[in-house]
Design a protein around this motif. Structure first.
Motif, PDB file in Angstrom:
ATOM      1  N   ALA A 293       0.831  -1.212   0.000  1.00 17.09           N
ATOM      2  CA  ALA A 293       0.000   0.000   0.000  1.00 17.09           C
ATOM      3  C   ALA A 293       0.860   1.255   0.000  1.00 17.09           C
ATOM      4  N   HIS A 294       1.955   1.228   0.738  1.00 13.11           N
ATOM      5  CA  HIS A 294       2.865   2.371   0.780  1.00 13.11           C
ATOM      6  C   HIS A 294       3.469   2.614  -0.602  1.00 13.11           C
ATOM      7  N   VAL A 295       3.905   1.537  -1.249  1.00 11.71           N
ATOM      8  CA  VAL A 295       4.495   1.665  -2.583  1.00 11.71           C
ATOM      9  C   VAL A 295       3.442   2.127  -3.591  1.00 11.71           C
ATOM     10  N   GLY A 296       2.255   1.518  -3.539  1.00  9.92           N
ATOM     11  CA  GLY A 296       1.202   1.866  -4.493  1.00  9.92           C
ATOM     12  C   GLY A 296       0.773   3.315  -4.402  1.00  9.92           C
ATOM     13  N   ALA A 297       0.673   3.843  -3.184  1.00 11.81           N
ATOM     14  CA  ALA A 297       0.263   5.232  -3.006  1.00 11.81           C
ATOM     15  C   ALA A 297       1.289   6.184  -3.609  1.00 11.81           C
ATOM     16  N   ASN A 298       2.555   5.953  -3.315  1.00 16.38           N
ATOM     17  CA  ASN A 298       3.607   6.832  -3.842  1.00 16.38           C
ATOM     18  C   ASN A 298       3.752   6.710  -5.353  1.00 16.38           C
ATOM     19  N   LEU A 299       3.610   5.476  -5.860  1.00 16.34           N
ATOM     20  CA  LEU A 299       3.738   5.264  -7.303  1.00 16.34           C
ATOM     21  C   LEU A 299       2.591   5.936  -8.059  1.00 16.34           C
ATOM     22  N   ALA A 300       1.373   5.793  -7.544  1.00 17.07           N
ATOM     23  CA  ALA A 300       0.220   6.413  -8.200  1.00 17.07           C
ATOM     24  C   ALA A 300       0.361   7.935  -8.238  1.00 17.07           C
ATOM     25  N   GLU A 301       0.859   8.498  -7.151  1.00 22.39           N
ATOM     26  CA  GLU A 301       1.048   9.950  -7.111  1.00 22.39           C
ATOM     27  C   GLU A 301       2.076  10.402  -8.140  1.00 22.39           C
ATOM     28  N   ARG A 302       3.146   9.637  -8.254  1.00 25.00           N
ATOM     29  CA  ARG A 302       4.197  10.017  -9.204  1.00 25.00           C
ATOM     30  C   ARG A 302       3.720   9.873 -10.653  1.00 25.00           C
TER      31      ARG A 302
ATOM     32  N   ILE B 134      -2.546  -2.128  -5.051  1.00 24.33           N
ATOM     33  CA  ILE B 134      -3.786  -1.616  -5.642  1.00 24.33           C
ATOM     34  C   ILE B 134      -4.541  -0.755  -4.628  1.00 24.33           C
ATOM     35  N   ARG B 135      -4.651  -1.258  -3.409  1.00 24.97           N
ATOM     36  CA  ARG B 135      -5.377  -0.525  -2.370  1.00 24.97           C
ATOM     37  C   ARG B 135      -4.717   0.827  -2.086  1.00 24.97           C
ATOM     38  N   GLY B 136      -3.390   0.852  -2.051  1.00 24.07           N
ATOM     39  CA  GLY B 136      -2.672   2.100  -1.809  1.00 24.07           C
ATOM     40  C   GLY B 136      -2.855   3.102  -2.936  1.00 24.07           C
ATOM     41  N   ALA B 137      -2.829   2.604  -4.187  1.00 25.19           N
ATOM     42  CA  ALA B 137      -3.028   3.485  -5.337  1.00 25.19           C
ATOM     43  C   ALA B 137      -4.434   4.079  -5.323  1.00 25.19           C
ATOM     44  N   LEU B 138      -5.427   3.244  -4.987  1.00 28.71           N
ATOM     45  CA  LEU B 138      -6.804   3.736  -4.901  1.00 28.71           C
ATOM     46  C   LEU B 138      -6.942   4.808  -3.819  1.00 28.71           C
ATOM     47  N   ALA B 139      -6.323   4.549  -2.673  1.00 31.54           N
ATOM     48  CA  ALA B 139      -6.412   5.486  -1.555  1.00 31.54           C
ATOM     49  C   ALA B 139      -5.809   6.835  -1.915  1.00 31.54           C
ATOM     50  N   ARG B 140      -4.679   6.816  -2.617  1.00 29.98           N
ATOM     51  CA  ARG B 140      -4.041   8.077  -3.000  1.00 29.98           C
ATOM     52  C   ARG B 140      -4.891   8.847  -4.007  1.00 29.98           C
ATOM     53  N   MET B 141      -5.739   8.108  -4.763  1.00 29.55           N
ATOM     54  CA  MET B 141      -6.646   8.749  -5.713  1.00 29.55           C
ATOM     55  C   MET B 141      -7.970   9.139  -5.057  1.00 29.55           C
TER      56      MET B 141
ATOM     57  N   ALA C 118       0.974 -25.223  -3.651  1.00 28.99           N
ATOM     58  CA  ALA C 118       1.498 -24.098  -4.435  1.00 28.99           C
ATOM     59  C   ALA C 118       0.492 -22.956  -4.461  1.00 28.99           C
ATOM     60  N   ALA C 119      -0.801 -23.289  -4.613  1.00 31.61           N
ATOM     61  CA  ALA C 119      -1.845 -22.257  -4.625  1.00 31.61           C
ATOM     62  C   ALA C 119      -1.949 -21.574  -3.265  1.00 31.61           C
ATOM     63  N   ARG C 120      -1.775 -22.353  -2.182  1.00 28.00           N
ATOM     64  CA  ARG C 120      -1.834 -21.758  -0.840  1.00 28.00           C
ATOM     65  C   ARG C 120      -0.698 -20.768  -0.642  1.00 28.00           C
ATOM     66  N   ARG C 121       0.484 -21.144  -1.073  1.00 27.28           N
ATOM     67  CA  ARG C 121       1.624 -20.239  -0.935  1.00 27.28           C
ATOM     68  C   ARG C 121       1.479 -19.016  -1.823  1.00 27.28           C
ATOM     69  N   ALA C 122       0.852 -19.222  -2.978  1.00 25.74           N
ATOM     70  CA  ALA C 122       0.692 -18.116  -3.921  1.00 25.74           C
ATOM     71  C   ALA C 122      -0.122 -16.984  -3.316  1.00 25.74           C
ATOM     72  N   LYS C 123      -1.053 -17.315  -2.407  1.00 25.59           N
ATOM     73  CA  LYS C 123      -1.885 -16.280  -1.785  1.00 25.59           C
ATOM     74  C   LYS C 123      -1.037 -15.267  -1.025  1.00 25.59           C
ATOM     75  N   LEU C 124       0.076 -15.739  -0.456  1.00 26.57           N
ATOM     76  CA  LEU C 124       0.961 -14.816   0.251  1.00 26.57           C
ATOM     77  C   LEU C 124       1.723 -13.931  -0.730  1.00 26.57           C
ATOM     78  N   TYR C 125       2.043 -14.478  -1.899  1.00 27.07           N
ATOM     79  CA  TYR C 125       2.834 -13.721  -2.865  1.00 27.07           C
ATOM     80  C   TYR C 125       2.009 -12.705  -3.649  1.00 27.07           C
ATOM     81  N   VAL C 126       0.692 -12.709  -3.479  1.00 27.44           N
ATOM     82  CA  VAL C 126      -0.128 -11.662  -4.100  1.00 27.44           C
ATOM     83  C   VAL C 126      -0.565 -10.613  -3.076  1.00 27.44           C
ATOM     84  N   ALA C 127      -0.202 -10.815  -1.811  1.00 27.79           N
ATOM     85  CA  ALA C 127      -0.594  -9.865  -0.767  1.00 27.79           C
ATOM     86  C   ALA C 127       0.027  -8.491  -1.022  1.00 27.79           C
ATOM     87  N   TRP C 128       1.280  -8.466  -1.407  1.00 24.83           N
ATOM     88  CA  TRP C 128       1.954  -7.197  -1.695  1.00 24.83           C
ATOM     89  C   TRP C 128       1.247  -6.463  -2.839  1.00 24.83           C
ATOM     90  N   SER C 129       0.874  -7.204  -3.872  1.00 25.13           N
ATOM     91  CA  SER C 129       0.191  -6.614  -5.027  1.00 25.13           C
ATOM     92  C   SER C 129      -1.200  -6.120  -4.645  1.00 25.13           C
TER      93      SER C 129
END
Length: 216
Positions: A94-103, A182-189, A167-178
């Motif tokens: 969320a921190h990355v998404g907010a700053n990236l969306a602003e830039r 999205i949530r951070g980019a939306l919040a900044r908008m 593999a699918a269970r582990r994948a859920k953790l690897y999409v948490a950052w993504s």
């Protein structure tokens, strides 16, 4: 000295300061970062979870909490640990998404509506992070948007010797950052909503965005 010539020379000298050189990073660096981010934060969350479990055990021993079976304790500790890890990964994203969306939106005209913001995430943000655009965008025009990536880069190399379910269970953790991105980019908008990832089959991934009534 000609004043106009002097001013022009000065402006040429200051041009690099006013328009800095664009710096780019290899996309593989982000891949390696996400690969290492999950186990690193998992170790940290494990320590925090162990401390919480120790406190709960002491409270149960003192009769302040009801007794639990060893199996229930282990499952509860595992669930708490995974939830804590997912929350921390989303917070970083969320921190990355907010700053990236602003830039990325800095020099753009004001967005006309919510759909324009969603399209901005599907095109500009996705292109900046994963060098491609979202493959499919659907909406019910009532505040729900579904973003589909048929070959989501963070999941393209995930596998497990324990089988596809693990593999699918582990994948859920690897999409948490993504998800956080999205949530951070939306919040900044200016949009506050929930983002729910789903993995129909690796490496496909969808993100369902739910916005409150009136936001669409």
């Amino acid at each position: 000295m000609n004043p106009s010539t002097s001013t022009a020379s000065l402006l040429q000298t200051l041009a690099p300061i006013a328009d800095p050189v664009v710096r780019l990073a290899d996309g593989a660096l982000l891949d390696y970062l996400l690969i290492e981010l999950v186990p690193t934060l998992a170790d940290s969350s494990s320590v925090a979870s162990a401390r919480a479990t120790h406190t709960e055990n002491e409270m149960r021993a003192a009769g302040l909490l009801p007794a639990r079976s060893a199996k229930d304790k282990d499952k509860e500790a595992s669930d708490k640990e995974e939830d804590a890890l997912r929350a921390r990964l989303e917070a970083v994203g969320a921190h990355v998404g907010a700053n990236l969306a602003e830039r990325l939106s800095r020099d753009r005209a004001r967005f006309a509506d919510t759909l324009d913001i969603i399209k901005f995430i599907c095109k500009d943000v996705w292109q900046a992070v994963w060098a491609k655009q979202i493959d499919n965008l659907r909406t019910n025009h009532r505040g729900v948007y579904v973003l589909q990536d048929n070959n989501f880069r963070p999941l393209s190399r995930i596998s497990s010797h324990e089988g596809p379910q693990e593999a699918a269970r582990r994948a859920k953790l690897y999409v948490a950052w993504s998800t956080g991105l999205i949530r951070g980019a939306l919040a900044r908008m200016g949009l506050q909503g929930t983002v729910i990832p789903e993995i129909p089959s690796l490496p496909q991934c969808t993100f369902q965005i739910k916005l409150p009534k009136g936001a669409s």
